[in-house]
Motif scaffolding. Sequence first.
Motif, PDB file in Angstrom:
ATOM      1  N   GLN A  94     -15.375 -37.386   3.470  1.00  0.00           N
ATOM      2  CA  GLN A  94     -16.811 -37.128   3.555  1.00  0.00           C
ATOM      3  C   GLN A  94     -17.090 -36.060   4.612  1.00  0.00           C
ATOM      4  O   GLN A  94     -16.569 -36.122   5.725  1.00  0.00           O
ATOM      5  N   GLY A  95     -17.890 -35.047   4.251  1.00  0.00           N
ATOM      6  CA  GLY A  95     -18.231 -33.970   5.173  1.00  0.00           C
ATOM      7  C   GLY A  95     -17.278 -32.791   5.125  1.00  0.00           C
ATOM      8  O   GLY A  95     -17.555 -31.751   5.731  1.00  0.00           O
ATOM      9  N   LEU A 110     -34.665 -20.268   4.455  1.00  0.00           N
ATOM     10  CA  LEU A 110     -34.704 -20.120   5.904  1.00  0.00           C
ATOM     11  C   LEU A 110     -36.048 -19.537   6.346  1.00  0.00           C
ATOM     12  O   LEU A 110     -36.615 -19.963   7.373  1.00  0.00           O
ATOM     13  N   ALA A 111     -36.556 -18.563   5.571  1.00  0.00           N
ATOM     14  CA  ALA A 111     -37.867 -17.981   5.895  1.00  0.00           C
ATOM     15  C   ALA A 111     -38.965 -19.027   5.759  1.00  0.00           C
ATOM     16  O   ALA A 111     -39.886 -19.102   6.590  1.00  0.00           O
ATOM     17  N   GLU A 112     -38.861 -19.844   4.712  1.00  0.00           N
ATOM     18  CA  GLU A 112     -39.859 -20.899   4.506  1.00  0.00           C
ATOM     19  C   GLU A 112     -39.778 -21.933   5.619  1.00  0.00           C
ATOM     20  O   GLU A 112     -40.817 -22.432   6.102  1.00  0.00           O
ATOM     21  N   GLN A 113     -38.569 -22.235   6.063  1.00  0.00           N
ATOM     22  CA  GLN A 113     -38.403 -23.190   7.162  1.00  0.00           C
ATOM     23  C   GLN A 113     -39.062 -22.664   8.435  1.00  0.00           C
ATOM     24  O   GLN A 113     -39.783 -23.404   9.128  1.00  0.00           O
ATOM     25  N   ILE A 161     -37.575 -29.414   3.053  1.00  0.00           N
ATOM     26  CA  ILE A 161     -36.753 -28.212   3.046  1.00  0.00           C
ATOM     27  C   ILE A 161     -35.538 -28.358   3.964  1.00  0.00           C
ATOM     28  O   ILE A 161     -34.457 -27.859   3.679  1.00  0.00           O
ATOM     29  N   GLU A 162     -35.713 -29.070   5.071  1.00  0.00           N
ATOM     30  CA  GLU A 162     -34.568 -29.298   5.958  1.00  0.00           C
ATOM     31  C   GLU A 162     -33.533 -30.215   5.299  1.00  0.00           C
ATOM     32  O   GLU A 162     -32.330 -30.047   5.509  1.00  0.00           O
ATOM     33  N   ALA A 163     -33.998 -31.185   4.499  1.00  0.00           N
ATOM     34  CA  ALA A 163     -33.061 -32.049   3.764  1.00  0.00           C
ATOM     35  C   ALA A 163     -32.280 -31.238   2.737  1.00  0.00           C
ATOM     36  O   ALA A 163     -31.064 -31.438   2.554  1.00  0.00           O
ATOM     37  N   ASN A 164     -32.956 -30.307   2.073  1.00  0.00           N
ATOM     38  CA  ASN A 164     -32.268 -29.457   1.099  1.00  0.00           C
ATOM     39  C   ASN A 164     -31.252 -28.543   1.774  1.00  0.00           C
ATOM     40  O   ASN A 164     -30.145 -28.341   1.279  1.00  0.00           O
ATOM     41  N   LEU A 165     -31.647 -27.994   2.913  1.00  0.00           N
ATOM     42  CA  LEU A 165     -30.708 -27.146   3.645  1.00  0.00           C
ATOM     43  C   LEU A 165     -29.519 -27.953   4.145  1.00  0.00           C
ATOM     44  O   LEU A 165     -28.382 -27.473   4.129  1.00  0.00           O
ATOM     45  N   ALA A 166     -29.778 -29.182   4.598  1.00  0.00           N
ATOM     46  CA  ALA A 166     -28.692 -30.030   5.096  1.00  0.00           C
ATOM     47  C   ALA A 166     -27.694 -30.366   3.984  1.00  0.00           C
ATOM     48  O   ALA A 166     -26.501 -30.530   4.232  1.00  0.00           O
ATOM     49  N   LEU A 167     -28.198 -30.460   2.750  1.00  0.00           N
ATOM     50  CA  LEU A 167     -27.321 -30.773   1.627  1.00  0.00           C
ATOM     51  C   LEU A 167     -26.317 -29.656   1.394  1.00  0.00           C
ATOM     52  O   LEU A 167     -25.166 -29.905   1.034  1.00  0.00           O
ATOM     53  N   PHE A 168     -26.736 -28.405   1.627  1.00  0.00           N
ATOM     54  CA  PHE A 168     -25.864 -27.261   1.384  1.00  0.00           C
ATOM     55  C   PHE A 168     -25.331 -26.630   2.672  1.00  0.00           C
ATOM     56  O   PHE A 168     -24.549 -25.680   2.613  1.00  0.00           O
ATOM     57  N   HIS A 169     -25.751 -27.123   3.824  1.00  0.00           N
ATOM     58  CA  HIS A 169     -25.226 -26.677   5.114  1.00  0.00           C
ATOM     59  C   HIS A 169     -25.201 -25.142   5.212  1.00  0.00           C
ATOM     60  O   HIS A 169     -24.144 -24.515   5.083  1.00  0.00           O
ATOM     61  N   GLU A 178     -22.507 -23.809   2.741  1.00  0.00           N
ATOM     62  CA  GLU A 178     -21.249 -24.571   2.714  1.00  0.00           C
ATOM     63  C   GLU A 178     -21.488 -25.865   1.944  1.00  0.00           C
ATOM     64  O   GLU A 178     -22.343 -26.660   2.312  1.00  0.00           O
ATOM     65  N   ILE A 179     -20.721 -26.051   0.882  1.00  0.00           N
ATOM     66  CA  ILE A 179     -20.846 -27.274   0.088  1.00  0.00           C
ATOM     67  C   ILE A 179     -19.820 -28.272   0.609  1.00  0.00           C
ATOM     68  O   ILE A 179     -18.610 -28.016   0.570  1.00  0.00           O
ATOM     69  N   ARG A 180     -20.294 -29.405   1.088  1.00  0.00           N
ATOM     70  CA  ARG A 180     -19.412 -30.410   1.686  1.00  0.00           C
ATOM     71  C   ARG A 180     -19.378 -31.670   0.821  1.00  0.00           C
ATOM     72  O   ARG A 180     -20.325 -31.979   0.109  1.00  0.00           O
ATOM     73  N   SER A 181     -18.269 -32.384   0.933  1.00  0.00           N
ATOM     74  CA  SER A 181     -18.097 -33.585   0.120  1.00  0.00           C
ATOM     75  C   SER A 181     -19.085 -34.666   0.554  1.00  0.00           C
ATOM     76  O   SER A 181     -19.160 -35.002   1.748  1.00  0.00           O
ATOM     77  N   PRO A 182     -19.844 -35.211  -0.377  1.00  0.00           N
ATOM     78  CA  PRO A 182     -20.824 -36.248  -0.018  1.00  0.00           C
ATOM     79  C   PRO A 182     -20.192 -37.597   0.288  1.00  0.00           C
ATOM     80  O   PRO A 182     -20.836 -38.490   0.825  1.00  0.00           O
TER      81      PRO A 182
END
Length: 361
Positions: A94-95, A110-113, A161-169, A178-182
């Motif tokens: 994981q991660g 990032l601009a929207e954030q 939007i932060e949750a979406n960004l966190a999903l793709f790092h 960066e796509i990380r293993s869930p």
Amino acid sequence: MIHTIKSYSWIMLLLAVACDQREQLVDEQSEGFCLSENLRHQLVLDTLRERDITQHITLTGEVSYNPDKVVQFVSWIAGIAVQTHFSLGDFVRQGQVLATLKSPALNTMLAEQRSLQAQRQLAERQYTAAQGMYDDNIAAERDLIETKSALEKLDAELANIEANLALFHPNPAQGIFEIRSPSSGYIVEKNINPGMPINDGDNLFTVSGLSEVWVMANVYATDMQFVQQGMDVEIRTLAYPGAVFHGRISALPQVFDSHERVLKARIVIPNEGLELKPGMSADIAVERRGAGKAVALPADAVIFDDNQYFAVVYGGDCDLQLRRISFVARDDQWYFVDNGLEPGERVVSQNHLLIYERIKG
């Protein structure tokens, strides 16, 4: 002509005598034959007793994932795969970074954030000011509620939007996600390679834990009456000849599979050694219990000859008999005999063919 008829009569008489002798060999004690000491030591004897009549039904099936331990990573943005760091079948934690993705959505998000963060700071100041004026009885309660509602709305949008960004790092310095293993597990499906275009909704990979798997058994209509939830089963695969895996039917749906026209019985089985792989075919033996009891003859003791079934009954080294048997049911281990044998009798279950050939002449 008369001579021919007489010859024919003699032949028929000899055949009748031979048949009668054969019947005696089957049904009566053999005469003039005793076991040698060497042969006696090679025999294996089993004492017969009554058992509940059982029969094993063999079902076909397939090893499958446990859906409760499967995680599919579906992309919700479009882009281009830059790198992948895993292969099909790899164990990942994981991660762990599995791939990188370049997407125009990164700069947009990032601009929207940044915009939402700025708006929130302003909304927070406005809410603080409204709270102070309300406390001093300068502003109406409606003004306080409006500023609070605007702040909460911005909080929700920013969290999303932060949750979406966190999903793709995101990695802004390199302009990639960066796509990380869930979760931790094995890569059981891979649909991403370097340079591949990625669309919104694409399943990029699937991670599954394999410490516990499902075996899905096909139950046809003719076998429905013999298969029930909670029954113990034995599972065999071509990959491991002679190995038997034990499980239990944990669920038996009441709706037929629309494509295969079978009920899919689910068997949950531990897979600590990871020997069972999803997609592997399997044979599933289910024990069917019949009504009543019968003398159980070990399958190894049965002799099949001339479309008949026989057993060698041992009464002593010089007391060996051939018995013709009939049975009501059988499986890989037992023949359930309804005629020809009695409980307590002993039968030869190893090297019995040698005795059979000697006795039958």
